[in-house]
Design an enzyme around this catalytic site. Structure first.
Site, PDB file in Angstrom:
ATOM      1  N   CYS B  85       0.832  -1.270  -0.030  1.00 61.98           N
ATOM      2  CA  CYS B  85       0.009   0.000  -0.107  1.00 61.98           C
ATOM      3  C   CYS B  85       0.826   1.234  -0.113  1.00 61.98           C
ATOM      4  CB  CYS B  85      -0.806   0.001   1.339  1.00 61.98           C
ATOM      5  SG  CYS B  85      -1.923  -1.451   1.323  1.00 61.98           S
ATOM      6  N   HIS B 327      -9.352   3.317  -1.744  1.00 67.48           N
ATOM      7  CA  HIS B 327      -7.968   3.046  -1.644  1.00 67.48           C
ATOM      8  C   HIS B 327      -7.668   1.881  -3.091  1.00 67.48           C
ATOM      9  CE1 HIS B 327      -4.364   1.606  -0.059  1.00 67.48           C
ATOM     10  NE2 HIS B 327      -4.883   0.326   0.428  1.00 67.48           N
TER      11      HIS B 327
END
Lengths: 137, 383
Positions: B85, B327
């Site tokens: 991420c 996201h």
């Protein structure tokens, strides 16, 4: 056991069969002979001691304390719901494990657990020996 | 090392982009950033593309070269950055380092990802690690973190749900946000359970999107005549993977925060807004603590007293954060940078933080042995 249907440990550095015929399995880890630190699973070197030490295989305790758990309702390729958790063993390590429990509501943080072993078959028909923790008897 | 400035930014709205490929999304963000900077494609000397899952989800590698060529950029060094991420924010950090070192004067960083699927589901991060083989999935890991923290500090499910409530409210003010509607605590807790106690609305969604930034040296900034937005610190760290670990304390965040404040010569009290990694509700509460805004065990008080809302003493995730804004894994770190630049320039519209001078961005990626694989912290300030 049929030939070609060998049971493979889920991780050779995490579990192994006990010596003898059909004696069951145990959790293993590593211990640095120089600084005494434990690792799970067993690893090649101690990060601190490196070549001044040596990591040897050691059998871990079969009991521990549940420090966290969750019941999973959405996963990938596994039958939900099932429970997983973190268990702290006397060797001062927190170990991730699937949990074997009859009623999810019986789980509580702080309860004493013991390790258990069972065979699992994955989608590609391979048989694995996996470890779990269940409430200590 | 010399000062580096962010001189142009751009991003796509995050969410569902079924008709666009990675290179289309990347192109949009890059062209916006170039135009915002007043820089031509041919003036970019190095390109950094953050993406995590293209090889798995799209069967694509070398995403950066395709994205940059769409934006008219070729014949330069291109790095494709994967750091879970933190892919986008690591791309940003590499771009910063390439200019700070003096090797280049003008660099472009982009983060792009497509994880949205019609049927939804839990993101598949493979089975290479023992925990994953044994049935751990990402939401379950964060549920383990949540349960441990809740048992230590007496947090309730209702407390945690307030993170989503706040970020959805912020998201409703952000045209780039995937979710545009506010929700209540009841709606959060009433959504399907993913891994107890986390419900669907306690988790960030699958998303598509891209975000980009042009970074330049001081000389180039002055030539372009733009408002100086200085990169005061750009920090990258990995986890400790020591055992025993505390299941609800990400020590790598504490370490990275200390380093970032040290490099920027400022502290949490100087930060006007923070864009942090709220992949799950519990995460934001823990970040208040590790980033130095609350003591261990007391994070929830900041939320309950509304200090981290827009209008509060230190707004967190005014963009909507991962929970509301979305996201797209490799894009997120760059999207936080873009939001922060807009805020520092006074261009954030209805979600503008008044008098924003210092912004902090934080991403945390990957899961390994009860810790995370990477963390990035960037501090930007009006220079």
């Amino acid at each position: 056991m049929e030939k070609g249907q060998e049971i493979v440990p889920i991780d050779k550095a995490a579990i192994r069969p006990l010596p003898g015929e059909n004696q069951g399995w145990c959790l293993i880890g590593g211990r640095c002979l120089s600084c005494g630190r434990y690792f799970f699973p067993k690893r090649e070197i101690c990060p601190q001691c490196f070549d001044r030490g040596r990591v040897e295989e050691t059998v871990l305790s079969c009991k521990g304390i549940l420090v966290s758990y969750t019941v999973i309702h959405r996963a990938i390729d596994k039958n939900v719901p099932y429970a997983v958790g973190y268990v702290k063993v006397p060797e001062n390590m927190v170990i991730f494990a699937p949990l074997e429990i009859r009623e999810f509501s019986d789980l509580s943080i702080g309860m004493e657990m013991e390790v258990a072993f069972s065979e699992e078959e994955t989608a590609d028909k391979l048989k694995w020996m996996v470890y779990k923790f269940r409430p200590a008897s | 090392m010399r000062d580096v400035y962010v001189v142009g930014v751009g991003m796509t709205p995050l969410g569902k982009h079924l008709d666009k490929q990675l290179r289309d999304l990347g192109r949009e963000a890059c062209l916006q950033a170039l135009r915002d900077a007043g820089v031509y494609p041919g003036e970019i000397e190095a390109g950094f593309c953050g993406n995590c899952l293209a090889p798995v989800l799209q069967g694509e590698t070398g995403v950066g070269q395709s994205v940059f060529w769409e934006a008219g950029i070729n014949k330069i060094p291109v790095i494709n950055v994967e750091n879970a991420c933190c892919s986008g924010s690591t791309a940003f950090r590499e771009a910063w380092l390439s200019v700070a070192s003096g090797l280049y004067d003008t660099a472009l960083a982009v983060g792009v990802e497509k994880t949205y699927t019609q049927k939804g589901g839990v993101l598949d991060i493979g089975t290479a690690d023992l925990e994953l083989k044994l049935g751990l999935v990402l939401p379950a890991y964060f549920a383990l973190v949540a349960n441990h923290y809740m048992s230590e500090y007496g947090l309730s499910k209702e407390d945690l749900a307030q993170v989503t409530v706040k970020n959805r409210l912020h998201g409703s003010l952000n045209p780039y946000s995937q979710f545009q509607k506010a929700v209540s605590v009841e709606e959060v807790l009433g959504s399907p359970v993913i891994s107890e106690p986390l419900t669907r609305l306690s988790c960030c969604p699958l998303s598509d999107g891209a975000a980009a930034a042009v970074l330049v040296s001081g000389d180039i900034l002055r030539k372009l005549g733009k408002k100086p937005i200085l990169v005061a610190a750009s920090v990258l760290q990995s986890g400790g993977y020591d055992n025993p670990m505390n299941p609800s304390k990400w020590e790598l965040n504490y370490r990275a925060a200390q380093e970032a404040y040290g490099r920027a010569s400022l502290g949490p009290e100087d930060v006007d807004l923070a864009e942090v990694h709220d992949c799950f509700t519990i995460s934001e509460v823990l970040h208040y603590e590790s980033l130095g805004f609350a003591n261990r065990g007391e994070g929830i008080e900041l939320l309950k007293s509304k200090q981290t809302y827009l209008g509060g003493s230190t707004p967190f995730n005014v963009s909507g954060g991962l929970l509301a804004k979305g996201h797209p894994v490799g894009c997120t770190g760059m999207a936080q940078i873009v939001e922060t630049v807009w805020q520092l320039r006074g261009q954030a519209g209805k979600r503008q933080v008044e008098n924003a001078k210092v912004g902090l961005t934080h991403t945390m990626g990957g899961m390994k042995e009860g810790d995370c694989k990477a963390v990035t912290i960037n501090i930007l300030r009006v220079g």
